[in-house]
Design an enzyme around this catalytic site. Structure first.
Site, PDB file in Angstrom:
ATOM      1  N   ASN A  11       0.860  -1.178   0.000  1.00  0.00           N
ATOM      2  CA  ASN A  11       0.000   0.000   0.000  1.00  0.00           C
ATOM      3  C   ASN A  11       0.898   1.230   0.000  1.00  0.00           C
ATOM      4  OD1 ASN A  11      -1.728   2.128   0.513  1.00  0.00           O
ATOM      5  ND2 ASN A  11      -2.855   1.093   2.134  1.00  0.00           N
ATOM      6  N   LYS A  18       2.837   1.035   3.517  1.00  0.00           N
ATOM      7  CA  LYS A  18       2.405  -0.013   4.441  1.00  0.00           C
ATOM      8  C   LYS A  18       2.526  -1.342   3.711  1.00  0.00           C
ATOM      9  CE  LYS A  18      -1.195   2.892   6.563  1.00  0.00           C
ATOM     10  NZ  LYS A  18      -2.651   3.010   6.819  1.00  0.00           N
ATOM     11  N   ARG A  65      -2.247  -1.785  -3.870  1.00  0.00           N
ATOM     12  CA  ARG A  65      -3.361  -0.835  -3.793  1.00  0.00           C
ATOM     13  C   ARG A  65      -3.146   0.250  -4.847  1.00  0.00           C
ATOM     14  NH1 ARG A  65      -3.953   4.359  -0.068  1.00  0.00           N
ATOM     15  NH2 ARG A  65      -6.126   4.871  -0.461  1.00  0.00           N
ATOM     16  N   HIS A 154     -12.280   4.272  -0.745  1.00  0.00           N
ATOM     17  CA  HIS A 154     -12.371   3.359   0.406  1.00  0.00           C
ATOM     18  C   HIS A 154     -13.184   2.110   0.068  1.00  0.00           C
ATOM     19  CE1 HIS A 154     -11.879   7.145   3.128  1.00  0.00           C
ATOM     20  NE2 HIS A 154     -10.695   6.593   2.911  1.00  0.00           N
ATOM     21  N   HIS A 182     -16.857   4.706   7.059  1.00  0.00           N
ATOM     22  CA  HIS A 182     -15.403   4.624   7.203  1.00  0.00           C
ATOM     23  C   HIS A 182     -14.935   5.986   7.700  1.00  0.00           C
ATOM     24  CE1 HIS A 182     -11.288   3.238   5.833  1.00  0.00           C
ATOM     25  NE2 HIS A 182     -11.103   4.543   5.970  1.00  0.00           N
ATOM     26  N   GLY A 186      -9.357  10.163   6.573  1.00  0.00           N
ATOM     27  CA  GLY A 186     -10.290  10.335   5.475  1.00  0.00           C
ATOM     28  C   GLY A 186     -11.624   9.735   5.890  1.00  0.00           C
ATOM     29  N   ARG A 215      -9.467  17.985   5.185  1.00  0.00           N
ATOM     30  CA  ARG A 215     -10.219  18.236   3.957  1.00  0.00           C
ATOM     31  C   ARG A 215     -11.584  18.833   4.287  1.00  0.00           C
ATOM     32  NH1 ARG A 215      -9.535  12.211   1.581  1.00  0.00           N
ATOM     33  NH2 ARG A 215      -7.323  11.988   2.068  1.00  0.00           N
ATOM     34  N   LEU A 258      -8.637  14.037  15.698  1.00  0.00           N
ATOM     35  CA  LEU A 258      -9.888  14.215  16.439  1.00  0.00           C
ATOM     36  C   LEU A 258      -9.697  14.077  17.941  1.00  0.00           C
ATOM     37  CD1 LEU A 258     -12.955  14.662  16.193  1.00  0.00           C
ATOM     38  CD2 LEU A 258     -13.220  12.182  16.082  1.00  0.00           C
ATOM     39  N   ARG A 259      -8.752  13.235  18.369  1.00  0.00           N
ATOM     40  CA  ARG A 259      -8.519  13.068  19.803  1.00  0.00           C
ATOM     41  C   ARG A 259      -8.067  14.372  20.441  1.00  0.00           C
ATOM     42  NH1 ARG A 259      -4.650   7.996  18.800  1.00  0.00           N
ATOM     43  NH2 ARG A 259      -4.035   9.508  17.215  1.00  0.00           N
ATOM     44  N   GLY A 305     -10.171   4.193  11.930  1.00  0.00           N
ATOM     45  CA  GLY A 305      -9.629   4.598  13.230  1.00  0.00           C
ATOM     46  C   GLY A 305     -10.613   5.247  14.173  1.00  0.00           C
ATOM     47  N   GLY A 307     -14.039   5.558  13.658  1.00  0.00           N
ATOM     48  CA  GLY A 307     -15.244   4.737  13.727  1.00  0.00           C
ATOM     49  C   GLY A 307     -15.116   3.554  14.667  1.00  0.00           C
ATOM     50  N   GLU A 308     -13.911   2.962  14.707  1.00  0.00           N
ATOM     51  CA  GLU A 308     -13.684   1.787  15.545  1.00  0.00           C
ATOM     52  C   GLU A 308     -13.424   2.133  17.007  1.00  0.00           C
ATOM     53  OE1 GLU A 308     -10.427  -0.345  13.768  1.00  0.00           O
ATOM     54  OE2 GLU A 308     -11.355  -0.233  11.776  1.00  0.00           O
ATOM     55  N   GLU A 358      -8.492  -3.910   5.018  1.00  0.00           N
ATOM     56  CA  GLU A 358      -8.365  -3.773   3.573  1.00  0.00           C
ATOM     57  C   GLU A 358      -7.291  -4.697   3.016  1.00  0.00           C
ATOM     58  OE1 GLU A 358      -8.925   0.762   2.549  1.00  0.00           O
ATOM     59  OE2 GLU A 358      -8.165   0.549   4.602  1.00  0.00           O
TER      60      GLU A 358
END
Length: 378
Positions: A11, A18, A65, A154, A182, A186, A215, A258-259, A305, A307-308, A358
């Protein structure tokens, strides 16, 4: 017994690489790694360093990917010279990613010239969308001549979680209407109707759709020339602002993470509170849109990340959807670790947290192709 094959999943992002190696068909992860902050002129060396770490592992297949497959690629394909040429042509839609994806392919083919190489496209899953979902209300010849339309991204992640829902609900995907969220750096939301992508939030590029880490997501297009005027910049400069200085970062002024934004919001920082509210409200609105487009759903999935791992975001997004049969179990949501149902037993719509994988989809696609196609001519 089926012969074992080691599949290298590669990826290559705009500034990162990755990789994972799976033993197939057992789906056993045997190696992985992640290189970050790679400069463009160092990219080939970085990829070669990945292969150096794998020199003691026999590689039988390589799965790559590729971000943009346009309308050409509706599924994963064995890579030959024609496929590489088309990936290069499609770089006009993904100039930061497709050229890097091609570098990864070329280097990998030079290191592993005798194995099959497979391309897995972020956009492929969404090629099932009807024109009412993918067309823009522009002159139709722009679509016909130039390919201007919504493509979505995604797709591999949305495919993976759809497959897990089949198993968790013990129902075939052909009977399910799902909304897959997702939510990471992103963000994209996809309406899945009976096993196929029916609509999705990202557009011709990954800039469209929801607010993200840096974004903007959807904005009034008339804002772009205004930004050019007030910032004394050109179109590329304005798009750079929308891509890199907007979203959570732009609204909060604190961070694209976000954290960190949530920590500042908890301390009373107004712009961070506003960024969190805007971020979750836009997701909430898109779920409402897809509830209408699908005429109700059987399940809502949170993955990636945020969402989970973020129960507060999940609760904010789901609150107010009770009218549609979404009843969140707040304790299950707060205590969720890994894969879990977070709706109450009485909820008509099952709400699930499913960690995405993925890379496993990419390994599986390559392995399946190898069973039906013996080699690719490069």
């Amino acid at each position: 017994m089926e012969e074992k094959q080691n599949v290298l999943v590669l990826n290559c992002g705009s500034s990162s690489v990755k990789y994972k190696v799976y033993e197939m068909p057992a789906k056993q992860l045997i190696a992985h790694g992640y290189l970050q902050q790679i400069e463009r002129d160092q990219y080939e060396d970085a990829i070669r360093s990945v292969f150096d770490t794998l020199k003691d592992i026999p590689i039988h297949l390589v799965s790559h990917r590729v971000v943009h497959g346009g309308e050409t690629f509706k599924e994963s394909v064995c890579i030959d010279e024609n496929v590489k040429a088309k990936i290069g042509e499609l770089a006009r839609f993904a100039p930061l990613h497709n050229p890097i994806n091609l570098i990864g392919i070329e280097v990998a083919q030079s290191i592993y010239p005798d194995v099959m190489h497979v391309a897995v496209f972020d956009t492929a899953f969404h090629q099932s969308m009807p024109p009412s979902s993918f067309l823009y209300a522009l002159p139709y010849e722009y679509y016909e001549k130039y390919g201007i339309r919504k493509y979505g991204f995604h797709g591999t992640s949305h495919r993976y979680v759809m497959g897990r829902v089949e198993e968790l609900l013990e129902r075939p995907k052909e009977q399910l209407r799902l909304i897959s969220c997702h939510i990471g750096s992103g963000v994209s939301i996809t309406a899945i109707k009976y096993g196929e992508s029916f609509d999705t939030s990202m557009g011709m590029t990954p800039l469209a759709g929801l607010s993200m880490g840096t974004r903007s997501g959807n904005i009034d297009p008339g804002i772009i020339p205004y930004i050019e005027e007030i910032e004394k910049t050109d179109t590329a400069g304005a798009i750079g602002i929308l891509n890199n200085e907007s979203g959570l970062m732009g609204v909060s002024g604190v961070s694209n993470d976000l954290r960190e934004v949530m920590a500042k919001a908890k301390d009373g920082h107004y712009r961070s509170q506003l960024a969190l509210e805007l971020f979750t409200t836009i997701i909430h609105k898109h779920i409402g849109l897809y509830l209408a487009r699908l005429n109700g759903v059987d399940g809502i999935i949170f993955t990636a990340g945020v969402g989970e791992n973020n129960p507060i975001v999940r609760e904010l997004v789901c609150t107010g959807l009770e009218f549609a049969g979404v009843i969140l179990d707040r304790e299950a949501n707060r205590s969720c670790k890994g894969e879990a149902f977070i709706s109450t037993p009485y909820s008509m719509v099952k709400v699930m947290v499913i960690p995405t994988n993925e890379e496993l989809i990419m390994a599986t696609d390559a392995f399946e192709l190898s069973r039906i196609q013996s080699d690719c001519s490069t």
